[in-house]
Design a protein around this motif. Sequence first.
Motif, PDB file in Angstrom:
ATOM      1  N   GLY A   1       0.835  -1.193   0.000  1.00 15.56           N
ATOM      2  CA  GLY A   1       0.000   0.000   0.000  1.00 15.56           C
ATOM      3  C   GLY A   1       0.870   1.243   0.000  1.00 15.56           C
ATOM      4  O   GLY A   1       2.004   1.212   0.493  1.00 15.56           O
TER       5      GLY A   1
ATOM      6  N   ILE B   1      -3.396   0.177  -3.332  1.00 11.93           N
ATOM      7  CA  ILE B   1      -3.222  -1.052  -2.553  1.00 11.93           C
ATOM      8  C   ILE B   1      -3.178  -2.229  -3.511  1.00 11.93           C
ATOM      9  O   ILE B   1      -3.954  -2.290  -4.465  1.00 11.93           O
ATOM     10  CB  ILE B   1      -4.364  -1.255  -1.528  1.00 11.93           C
TER      11      ILE B   1
ATOM     12  N   LEU C   1      -2.546  -6.319  -2.419  1.00 12.67           N
ATOM     13  CA  LEU C   1      -2.100  -7.299  -1.432  1.00 12.67           C
ATOM     14  C   LEU C   1      -1.224  -8.378  -2.046  1.00 12.67           C
ATOM     15  O   LEU C   1      -0.526  -9.086  -1.325  1.00 12.67           O
ATOM     16  CB  LEU C   1      -3.312  -7.936  -0.733  1.00 12.67           C
TER      17      LEU C   1
ATOM     18  N   GLU D   1       2.089  -4.637  11.534  1.00 10.61           N
ATOM     19  CA  GLU D   1       2.142  -3.631  10.476  1.00 10.61           C
ATOM     20  C   GLU D   1       3.552  -3.100  10.296  1.00 10.61           C
ATOM     21  O   GLU D   1       4.336  -3.041  11.240  1.00 10.61           O
ATOM     22  CB  GLU D   1       1.193  -2.461  10.787  1.00 10.61           C
TER      23      GLU D   1
ATOM     24  N   CYS E   1       5.643  -0.078   7.420  1.00  6.79           N
ATOM     25  CA  CYS E   1       5.331   1.087   6.592  1.00  6.79           C
ATOM     26  C   CYS E   1       6.563   1.475   5.791  1.00  6.79           C
ATOM     27  O   CYS E   1       7.676   1.487   6.325  1.00  6.79           O
ATOM     28  CB  CYS E   1       4.901   2.239   7.497  1.00  6.79           C
TER      29      CYS E   1
ATOM     30  N   LEU F   1      -6.894  -8.477   5.861  1.00  3.35           N
ATOM     31  CA  LEU F   1      -5.736  -7.644   5.565  1.00  3.35           C
ATOM     32  C   LEU F   1      -6.122  -6.415   4.746  1.00  3.35           C
ATOM     33  O   LEU F   1      -5.559  -5.330   4.949  1.00  3.35           O
ATOM     34  CB  LEU F   1      -4.664  -8.464   4.839  1.00  3.35           C
TER      35      LEU F   1
ATOM     36  N   THR G   1      -7.414  -3.771   7.076  1.00  4.34           N
ATOM     37  CA  THR G   1      -6.297  -3.216   7.850  1.00  4.34           C
ATOM     38  C   THR G   1      -5.445  -2.296   6.991  1.00  4.34           C
ATOM     39  O   THR G   1      -5.091  -1.185   7.402  1.00  4.34           O
ATOM     40  CB  THR G   1      -5.432  -4.366   8.427  1.00  4.34           C
ATOM     41  N   CYS G   2      -5.122  -2.739   5.802  1.00  2.00           N
ATOM     42  CA  CYS G   2      -4.286  -1.943   4.897  1.00  2.00           C
ATOM     43  C   CYS G   2      -4.976  -0.627   4.535  1.00  2.00           C
ATOM     44  O   CYS G   2      -4.342   0.435   4.545  1.00  2.00           O
ATOM     45  CB  CYS G   2      -3.954  -2.754   3.653  1.00  2.00           C
TER      46      CYS G   2
ATOM     47  N   HIS H   1      -4.731   1.666   7.479  1.00  2.00           N
ATOM     48  CA  HIS H   1      -3.343   2.130   7.613  1.00  2.00           C
ATOM     49  C   HIS H   1      -3.068   3.247   6.608  1.00  2.00           C
ATOM     50  O   HIS H   1      -2.534   4.308   6.965  1.00  2.00           O
ATOM     51  CB  HIS H   1      -2.385   0.950   7.392  1.00  2.00           C
ATOM     52  N   GLU H   2      -3.405   3.026   5.345  1.00  2.00           N
ATOM     53  CA  GLU H   2      -3.137   4.024   4.304  1.00  2.00           C
ATOM     54  C   GLU H   2      -3.996   5.269   4.497  1.00  2.00           C
ATOM     55  O   GLU H   2      -3.532   6.390   4.269  1.00  2.00           O
ATOM     56  CB  GLU H   2      -3.344   3.432   2.906  1.00  2.00           C
TER      57      GLU H   2
END
Length: 178
Positions: free
Chosen positions: A46, A61, A63, A97, A99, A134, A137-138, A141-142
Motif C-alpha cells: 500500500g 493497494i 495485497l 504492520e 510502513c 488484511l 487493515t491496509c 493504515h493508508e
Amino acid sequence: MAILPIIETPDPRLRTISTPVEAIDADLQRLIDDMFDTMYDAPGIGLAAIQVGVPKRVLVIDLQEPDQESGEAIRNPTVFINPQILEGSEEHSVYQEGCLSVPDQYAEVERPATVRASWMDRNGVIHEEQLSGLLATCLQHEMDHLEGILFIDHLSRLKRDMLLKKLTKARKDNAKAA
C-alpha cells in the motif's frame, strides 16, 4: 512511469492532512501509475500519495496474494480516491504492520476487523463495500496517512520510542556501511 522517492519519518510532510481530489485528469493518472511502480519496487502492499510528497487523498493497494496452485503473487492493483470509512466493526483484529515511510520496522496494531468504506476508482466510479482481513487493515493504515497519522502513533509511547531508536540505529549502520 517512474519510481518516486518515498518520504520517511521524521519528515514533517508525513504529518500533512491531504486534500480531496477535485478532478481525475492525466496528471492524477500519471501519479497513480507512478505510485504503483514505486510501491511494487519498494516492495510494499500500500502507498498513500503523501508518502511520495503529494498531499492528495489518493492511495493504492495491492495485497499481491499468492495463487493457490502456483504460489506466484497475483497482482490486483486497486486505487482509492477520496476514500472514507463509513463504519467500523466493534470486533477488532491485530496485524503486524510495517510502513514504507518507517522502513524495516514492524509492530502489532489493533484496528476494526471489518469496515464499510466508500471511494472512487481511477475512472471516477464510486464504490461502497464491506472490507475485512488484511485489506481492511491496509486501507485503514493508508487512510491514516491521509490524516497525517503513522502506524507508530497507535503504539504506546514506550514501544514507539523503542521502534524509532531501532530505526535511527539502522540508519546509522547503513550510513557506515555505504
